[in-house]
Scaffold this active site. Sequence first.
Site, mmCIF file in Angstrom:
data_model
loop_
_atom_site.group_PDB
_atom_site.id
_atom_site.type_symbol
_atom_site.label_atom_id
_atom_site.label_comp_id
_atom_site.label_asym_id
_atom_site.label_seq_id
_atom_site.Cartn_x
_atom_site.Cartn_y
_atom_site.Cartn_z
ATOM 1 N N CYS A 119 0.800 -1.226 0.000
ATOM 2 C CA CYS A 119 0.000 0.000 0.000
ATOM 3 C C CYS A 119 0.832 1.275 0.000
ATOM 4 O O CYS A 119 0.295 2.361 -0.202
ATOM 5 C CB CYS A 119 -0.967 -0.012 1.184
ATOM 6 N N HIS A 261 -3.212 7.091 2.267
ATOM 7 C CA HIS A 261 -3.645 5.781 1.774
ATOM 8 C C HIS A 261 -4.974 5.432 2.423
ATOM 9 O O HIS A 261 -5.126 5.515 3.643
ATOM 10 C CB HIS A 261 -2.598 4.726 2.097
ATOM 11 N N ASN A 291 -10.351 0.013 -0.201
ATOM 12 C CA ASN A 291 -8.897 0.121 -0.099
ATOM 13 C C ASN A 291 -8.288 -0.449 -1.374
ATOM 14 O O ASN A 291 -8.281 -1.666 -1.583
ATOM 15 C CB ASN A 291 -8.433 -0.666 1.133
#
Length: 342
Positions: A119, A261, A291
């Site tokens: 990520c 993020h 996500n």
Amino acid sequence: MTGGTGGAADRAVICGIGYRVPDRIVTNAELCARLDTSEDWIVARTGISRRRWVEPGEATSDLAVRAGRAALKSAGGGQIDAVVLATTTPDQRCPATAPEVASRLGLGGVAALDVSAVCTGFLYGLATAAGFIAAGLAERVLMIAAEAFSTLLDPDDRTTLPIFGDGAGAVVLRRGRADEPGAVGPLVLGSDGDRSELITVKAGGARQPFPGPIPDDGSQYFKMRGREVFRQSVERMSAAGTEALSLAGWQLGDVDRVVTHQANARVSAALAERLGLRRDVMAQNIADVGNTAAASIPVLLAQATADGSVEAGHRLLLVAFGGGLTWGATTLTWPHLELHDA
């Protein structure tokens, strides 16, 4: 690790942006029909109402090409000297996916490589692209972050399946000056391999290759120790963000938007509280896309530019945390960019 992106006349400057999310919308209601959970539980735990997943036969490269094409249009065309693709879900283990993406975009022959930092991939990819420019290897770089993360998920795991979505975001970077809008500020990057077990897909690599049939112990799927990941993510992102601001000579009060993020709405809220920021400073799109791992920051930047929540002249703090463990942060003043359909 900290560092700038070259001298005052030698900075990487964002001059184009684009994104792509799959057409398929997966609602909480659809997931609840097959999992032992409820829509209210998913929203309360994650802040997510729906996400986008690739269709069978649709791959990371397909999303990357569409996002890359949109970013190239946004930048007004021009020569590209290198392609950097940040992804945890390459089309195959070998070769890297970036050369195929470059070829499909008509950029065959340029340097092309994959970057894997889960990520935090966009920020690691941004640093890689900025390094190409600072080293004199490129004048313009296409940097794409793309994920088909749904392909890694256990279809029976209610703790991970609702969280992740698929998508791709891309930026074009050119050589420019540190005082220009879009100039990437000092980058802060870090890792902690001692905690690598917190976020894993154990099977399929050199340490635990597939011996033949797909393993039945679930080791081929993404696994995450949510409580400890939550704690680590807030701690690491707040520290990295604070360091990036200090290196840029900014105060927290100078920041118009924090583009983090999109791990989980509760993580964003906890990060805002840790930094002492109003929650409306935190740019968010997790409710609609989930996500999207490495792609989450550039997808959010593109969507926030489109809806006006991030405007030209806004001072941005970008922060991310992911498997590895990895984390990173940087600053920039957002430029005026035109968005184009891929």
